[in-house]
Design a protein around this motif. Structure first.
Motif, short mmCIF file in Angstrom:
data_model
loop_
_atom_site.label_atom_id
_atom_site.label_comp_id
_atom_site.label_asym_id
_atom_site.label_seq_id
_atom_site.Cartn_x
_atom_site.Cartn_y
_atom_site.Cartn_z
N ASN A 214 0.59 -0.82 0.49
CA ASN A 214 0.02 0.15 0.14
C ASN A 214 1.10 1.14 -0.29
OD1 ASN A 214 -2.55 -1.17 -0.03
ND2 ASN A 214 -2.48 -1.75 1.82
N ASN A 215 1.92 1.31 -0.62
CA ASN A 215 2.76 2.41 -1.27
C ASN A 215 3.31 3.28 -2.15
OD1 ASN A 215 5.48 1.17 -1.39
ND2 ASN A 215 5.96 0.44 0.37
N VAL A 216 3.36 3.93 -2.50
CA VAL A 216 3.69 4.32 -3.80
C VAL A 216 5.27 5.16 -3.65
CG1 VAL A 216 3.75 6.26 -5.70
CG2 VAL A 216 1.39 4.53 -4.60
N SER A 217 6.15 5.07 -4.74
CA SER A 217 7.50 5.76 -4.68
C SER A 217 8.12 6.28 -5.66
CB SER A 217 8.09 4.28 -4.70
OG SER A 217 8.66 3.59 -3.45
N VAL A 218 8.18 7.88 -5.46
CA VAL A 218 8.64 8.59 -6.75
C VAL A 218 10.01 8.70 -6.47
CG1 VAL A 218 8.65 10.39 -7.69
CG2 VAL A 218 6.57 9.35 -6.96
N ILE A 219 10.98 7.94 -7.67
CA ILE A 219 12.51 8.32 -7.63
C ILE A 219 12.75 9.29 -8.86
CG2 ILE A 219 14.18 6.73 -7.60
CD1 ILE A 219 12.46 4.00 -7.51
N VAL A 220 13.29 10.25 -8.06
CA VAL A 220 14.13 11.84 -9.02
C VAL A 220 15.20 11.22 -9.72
CG1 VAL A 220 14.13 13.99 -9.58
CG2 VAL A 220 12.27 13.07 -8.08
N GLN A 249 17.52 11.40 -5.13
CA GLN A 249 16.12 10.94 -3.45
C GLN A 249 14.75 10.37 -3.82
OE1 GLN A 249 15.10 14.90 -1.35
NE2 GLN A 249 17.86 14.73 -0.97
N LYS A 250 14.23 10.19 -3.69
CA LYS A 250 13.01 9.02 -3.56
C LYS A 250 12.08 9.38 -2.22
CE LYS A 250 13.89 4.51 -1.66
NZ LYS A 250 13.97 2.72 -1.38
N ALA A 251 11.10 9.30 -2.52
CA ALA A 251 10.04 9.94 -1.75
C ALA A 251 8.88 8.59 -1.52
CB ALA A 251 9.30 11.32 -1.77
N VAL A 252 8.23 7.96 -0.65
CA VAL A 252 7.25 7.12 -0.74
C VAL A 252 7.00 7.37 0.51
CG1 VAL A 252 7.30 4.65 0.29
CG2 VAL A 252 9.12 5.42 -0.57
N TYR A 253 5.68 6.42 -0.38
CA TYR A 253 3.84 7.24 0.44
C TYR A 253 2.94 5.86 0.45
CZ TYR A 253 -0.82 8.97 0.98
OH TYR A 253 -2.04 9.34 1.51
N SER A 254 3.03 5.89 2.23
CA SER A 254 1.82 5.05 3.20
C SER A 254 0.74 5.48 2.55
CB SER A 254 2.85 4.82 4.35
OG SER A 254 1.57 3.79 5.05
N GLU A 255 0.40 4.22 1.93
CA GLU A 255 -1.60 5.10 2.11
C GLU A 255 -1.95 4.47 3.22
OE1 GLU A 255 -2.45 1.84 -1.27
OE2 GLU A 255 -1.97 3.91 -2.90
#
Length: 366
Positions: A214-220, A249-255
């Motif tokens: 249940n997460n989404v990662s955005v990797i720049v 960097q990456k941002a991981v969003y936990s739903e």
């Protein structure tokens, strides 16, 4: 009424298996003020967890419909005759039935206001979306109308309307993909994926969705992106989580927790301006070659090359000298070589690196 009972009745209602007695119980509870937030949360969770079957609508549209129905309660009840309790019943029955009555979308959209982007849901539903799906076993690279490049992983789907690139650049992604966005400061590029919205002007990045966690990662990779929660998941836009993500960097969003966690990528790459022409992964010759250079100079150059902040815990570390060629090494290997040379260690803290050790005493003066 507890959550378990409410969930049970709602599931019975959705599957058309609810009895007359259960329906009366359900409607009575829906009329109560205390149950409305529970119902809203339950229906929203269902919409987010399982896309509507039998429809080509992207999941974000279904969520927007639900959100705006909830926000439109006051306007709806003004149009409905009868007692207040029955008015409230109608609103929340409509909210629960949205999963079954998707065919009534044209009617429902007449009750919907503007969403957080100033775009009405009805206009979204009326747009003629183009959908591209990777049905193969290998990554599929596509060119969007504005010149941006998207690489879809197997099973991934990207949707956008036919006016894409003219008045806006909004895409809706299901699955995993990489983007190389054409720069256009006047038209920000948006990617909607599950509960996350990524906004960029021109950059390259990956989006990886993990439904099991249940997460989404955005990797720049290059440039800078703004990553935020989709406004459709909350009634209060002021509480939306927002982070800025830069290269490596990456941002991981936990739903589950509705929080972002930022960190470094596993294998940081040198920034574009520090690499050899034609080879993105190879650092330009000589840029990381040192001869009796102080550690502060070495770390500054390393930080500039990879776009990663490197700090020292002890100022005495800056007195140490380093000789070596790091041009063919990745970021973390370079750090290990430096630390071994000066008897130090390093620790990754979020998106920064802290070098720790006793340092050297007056070595630069000898």
């Amino acid at each position: 009424m507890n959550n378990e009972r409410l969930a049970f009745l709602l599931e019975r209602y959705k599957s058309n298996r609810i009895t007359d007695l259960e329906l009366d119980e359900f409607l009575n509870y829906l009329a109560g003020q205390d149950e409305q937030s529970l119902l809203a949360a339950k229906v929203m969770a269902d919409l987010q967890a399982e896309p509507l079957k039998g429809t080509d609508l992207p999941p974000h549209i279904a969520q927007d419909i639900m959100r705006n129905i909830l926000q439109s309660e006051k306007k709806v009840v003004e149009l409905l005759p009868g007692k207040k309790s029955y008015q409230k019943r109608w609103v929340w029955v409509a909210a629960a039935a949205i999963i079954l009555l998707i065919g009534m979308v044209p009617v429902l959209t007449r009750l919907i206001n503007k969403n957080s982007d100033g775009e009405s849901i009805s206009s979204v539903l009326n747009q003629n979306y183009l959908a591209k799906k990777n049905t193969g076993q290998q990554p599929l690279t596509l060119s969007l109308p504005d010149g941006s490049i998207v690489t879809l992983q197997p099973g991934a789907i990207i949707r956008y309307d036919q006016s894409f690139g003219k008045s806006g650049r909004k895409t809706h992604l299901t699955g995993n993909a990489s983007f190389d966005v054409t720069k256009n400061p006047l038209l920000p590029f948006y990617v909607y994926n599950r509960q996350v919205v990524t906004k960029v002007l021109g950059t390259s990045f990956d989006i990886i969705s993990d439904p099991n966690q249940n997460n989404v990662s955005v990797i720049v990779k290059t440039g800078k992106v703004q990553v935020m929660e989709n406004a459709s998941i909350t009634m209060d836009s002021s509480k939306l989580a927002v982070v800025i993500v830069t290269p490596n960097q990456k941002a991981v969003y936990s739903e589950n927790s509705r929080r972002f966690e930022t960190s470094l990528v596993e294998l940081p790459l040198a920034l574009k301006e520090h690499v050899a022409p034609g080879n993105f992964k190879e650092i330009a010759a000589g840029s990381l070659q040192f001869e009796q250079s102080s550690i502060d100079q070495v770390l500054v150059k390393l930080a500039e090359t990879f776009g990663i902040e490197v700090l020292v815990e002890n100022e005495n570390l800056n007195n140490c000298l380093f000789t070596g060629d790091l041009n063919n090494q990745d970021f973390f290997t370079s750090l290990k070589i430096i630390c071994l040379t000066i008897n130090a260690s390093y620790e990754v803290i979020g998106t920064r690196v802290l070098v720790k050790g006793n340092g050297c005493i007056n070595q630069t003066n000898n």
